[in-house]
Design an enzyme around this catalytic site. Structure first.
Site, PDB file in Angstrom:
ATOM      1  CB  THR A  15       9.474  30.808 -16.790  1.00 55.06           C
ATOM      2  OG1 THR A  15       8.082  31.004 -16.936  1.00 55.06           O
ATOM      3  CG2 THR A  15       9.737  29.327 -16.587  1.00 55.06           C
ATOM      4  CB  THR A 167       3.953  37.964 -32.137  1.00 61.51           C
ATOM      5  OG1 THR A 167       2.740  37.819 -31.448  1.00 61.51           O
ATOM      6  CG2 THR A 167       4.039  36.904 -33.205  1.00 61.51           C
ATOM      7  CB  THR A 278      -3.716  41.830 -40.247  1.00 62.36           C
ATOM      8  OG1 THR A 278      -4.308  40.541 -40.499  1.00 62.36           O
ATOM      9  CG2 THR A 278      -2.210  41.664 -40.138  1.00 62.36           C
ATOM     10  CB  CYS A 280      -2.946  37.446 -40.624  1.00 67.72           C
ATOM     11  SG  CYS A 280      -4.454  37.161 -41.517  1.00 67.72           S
TER      12      CYS A 280
END
Ligand code: ASP
Length: 342
Positions: A15, A167, A278, A280
């Site tokens: 972008t 992340t 996980t 999570c």
């Protein structure tokens, strides 16, 4: 006295350098020179900056392992000429790329900083300028004539994180990234606050080495209530499959149904590596804590501990290319190689 560092800016797309297509209104990558013209501030920095661009800049949704190698080879080829490297990259897959580069470079002694933005650099409200300018300043930080950062970092919205701990968590907020299981390395306020104890410490006697091999015979499977047996059997029976990242619940829990555990067991006995991470956003896999993960541990599933899915995938591609026995693979995967797990 300020140190003047030589920084190489590598533009891959994203972008940050996009403009709106007149006909469709969609954002697409544009010319790097035009991007540079939008940041006259770069000339005000103390550091010497050279730039290099992908011939065809990409939206990072098109990122692939061969592009990772392309970035890594640019860095390897210029490693001695520059004190630090800043990579302009789309935010969508930036965490995957940062993790991959962190494994590909062993004994890194200079900073490789990934950055990008949520709004194009030409937009009035852009976050691109701060991200880019501070990334360059962080890449240029030196102490006693040596780079302060000697690892792959990701800088976004006032924070430098260890790249392989990040992340993407938000498609709207300027704070698009999180590092749930590791503290920021640098925070940018009036001053750049470096968290010295959190930094990766290089072994200066060892030479920096680029590992080129990445094996993409991998699958990323997220389990969910009602996961279909025949679909899973189909994926896991793929003949040349070598590794699976299994995203489980909570602290590494999965269904205890017989068919599910047997299928994983059969797959492992074929030599396929299965790693448990996980779903999570934070916390760690702890196989054996619940009955629903005890079986996984018994059948030889590898624990990803508190690694991110992105880093687990990159680490798997990196290790699979090294042709290790399943036993050695397990031991190495469960060891922190670049600070990617606690
Ligand atoms: N789709 C874009 C990309 O990842 C999003 C961004 O750059 O933030 O290339």
């Amino acid at each position: 006295m300020k140190t003047i560092a030589n920084i190489l800016l590598i533009y891959t797309g994203g972008t940050i350098g996009m403009i709106k297509d007149f006909e469709t209104g969609a954002l697409k990558a544009f010319n790097f020179d035009e991007l540079l013209q939008n940041i006259p501030e770069l000339k005000l920095l103390d550091h010497h900056i050279d730039t290099i661009s992908f011939d065809r800049p990409i939206d990072s949704s098109n990122m692939r392992p061969d592009f990772w190698l392309q970035i890594a080879e640019i860095i390897e080829g210029k490693y001695d000429e520059y004190d630090g490297f800043v990579i302009l990259h789309g935010s969508d897959t930036m965490s995957y790329s940062a993790a991959a580069l962190s494994f590909m470079f062993e004994n890194l002694s200079k900073p490789i900083i990934f950055t990008g933005s949520q709004l194009p650099i030409g937009d009035l409200r852009t976050d691109a300028k701060e991200n880019l300018i501070t990334s360059i300043q962080i890449a240029g930080l030196q102490k006693h004539g040596r780079p302060v950062i000697t690892e792959v970092g990701l800088y976004f919205e006032y924070k430098l994180y260890r790249g392989n701990r990040t992340t993407k968590v938000n498609a709207e907020h300027f704070q698009a990234f999180a590092s749930p299981n590791y503290v920021p390395l640098v925070e940018s306020g009036v001053h750049l606050a470096v968290n010295e104890v959190a930094l990766w410490k290089p072994n200066r006697r060892r030479k920096t080495k680029l590992h080129r091999g990445l094996d993409d015979q991998v699958a990323l499977i997220k389990i969910f209530p009602g996961i279909n047996r025949s679909l899973l059997e189909h994926i896991l029976s793929k003949e040349d499959l070598k590794g699976v990242i299994l995203e489980t619940y909570g602290s590494g829990n999965a269904p205890t149904e017989e068919w599910f555990v047997d299928l994983l067991k059969k797959t492992i006995s074929r030599g396929v590596i299965i790693v448990n991470v996980t779903q999570c956003i934070g916390g760690s896999v702890a196989m054996g804590q619940y009955e629903t993960s005890t079986q996984l541990k018994k059948i030889g599933v590898v624990t990803g501990k508190d690694i991110t899915t992105e880093a687990a995938l990159a680490k798997m591609m990196y290790l699979l290319a090294q042709d290790l026995s399943p036993k050695v693979f397990k031991t190495i995967f469960e060891t922190s190689l670049r600070g990617e797990m606690s």
